[in-house]
Design a protein around this motif. Structure first.
Motif, PDB file in Angstrom:
ATOM      1  N   PRO A 100       0.819  -1.215   0.000  1.00  9.92           N
ATOM      2  CA  PRO A 100       0.000   0.000   0.000  1.00  9.92           C
ATOM      3  C   PRO A 100       0.854   1.267   0.000  1.00  9.92           C
ATOM      4  N   PHE A 101       0.201   2.395  -0.255  1.00 16.87           N
ATOM      5  CA  PHE A 101       0.878   3.684  -0.377  1.00 16.87           C
ATOM      6  C   PHE A 101       1.763   3.980   0.826  1.00 16.87           C
ATOM      7  N   TRP A 102       1.205   3.885   2.042  1.00 16.57           N
ATOM      8  CA  TRP A 102       1.997   4.225   3.230  1.00 16.57           C
ATOM      9  C   TRP A 102       3.147   3.241   3.429  1.00 16.57           C
ATOM     10  N   GLY A 103       2.967   2.011   3.028  1.00 13.06           N
ATOM     11  CA  GLY A 103       4.067   1.051   3.092  1.00 13.06           C
ATOM     12  C   GLY A 103       5.203   1.441   2.159  1.00 13.06           C
ATOM     13  N   GLN A 104       4.860   1.892   0.949  1.00 14.32           N
ATOM     14  CA  GLN A 104       5.888   2.335   0.005  1.00 14.32           C
ATOM     15  C   GLN A 104       6.618   3.570   0.526  1.00 14.32           C
ATOM     16  N   VAL A 105       5.867   4.494   1.138  1.00 12.87           N
ATOM     17  CA  VAL A 105       6.498   5.696   1.694  1.00 12.87           C
ATOM     18  C   VAL A 105       7.433   5.318   2.841  1.00 12.87           C
ATOM     19  N   LEU A 106       6.994   4.400   3.701  1.00 14.98           N
ATOM     20  CA  LEU A 106       7.850   3.978   4.821  1.00 14.98           C
ATOM     21  C   LEU A 106       9.106   3.254   4.333  1.00 14.98           C
ATOM     22  N   ILE A 107       8.972   2.429   3.303  1.00 20.44           N
ATOM     23  CA  ILE A 107      10.141   1.748   2.742  1.00 20.44           C
ATOM     24  C   ILE A 107      11.134   2.765   2.191  1.00 20.44           C
TER      25      ILE A 107
END
Length: 162
Positions: A19-26
């Motif tokens: 998900p979007f927030w997962g990509q941002v956190l990565i």
């Protein structure tokens, strides 16, 4: 004076496994790890420039994720009804699909999709799950009805169960 085109904003298709927030956190983790590695390295290896390369790629990735998923540069995913065309744009990095009224054989609402059948035999399915909100869905249906009536294109809609 009424507008000659109506643009309906679409949400980006959620086809990513992360998900979007997962990509941002990565991306943020990669940036933090690279900066930490740059300052904790005592210069023993000769590949110190790779930290800079990875940092630049991490920043580009973060920018890509933000631009692709957030309306940073305006609406990038939309369905537009112009006087002679239906235009579908799936996102910033995708090409527009323009369907001329004289090339459309029929329009059909089928199970959360708008199916466009062309006279050449091609068929395109536009997902209505990308249209968020009851008001936008109602606007979309009204625009499709108006477009079909205006250009004498057959429109099939499912009959509500009575």
């Amino acid at each position: 004076m009424p507008a000659t085109s109506t643009r309906i904003r679409l949400q980006p298709a959620n086809t990513s496994r992360v998900p979007f927030w997962g990509q941002v956190l990565i991306a943020c983790f990669w940036i933090a790890y690279t900066i930490f590695s740059m300052f904790s390295d005592d210069g023993v290896n000769d590949f110190h420039f790779l930290h800079w390369v990875f940092l630049v790629f991490s920043l580009f990735y973060l920018g890509y994720v933000l631009v692709h998923n957030a309306p940073v540069f305006g609406t990038q995913s939309y369905l537009e009804f112009t006087p002679g065309y239906i235009v579908h744009k799936g996102g910033l990095f995708r090409a527009k699909q323009a369907f001329a009224a004289e090339d459309i054989a029929s329009l059909e609402f089928v199970a959360q999709q708008l199916r466009i059948k062309l006279k050449a035999g091609d068929q395109y399915n536009l997902s209505m799950r990308e249209v968020r909100g009851a008001r936008r869905k109602r606007t979309l249906r009204d625009q499709v009805r108006t477009f079909a009536e205006q250009h004498q294109v057959p429109l099939r809609e499912p009959q509500p169960n009575a």
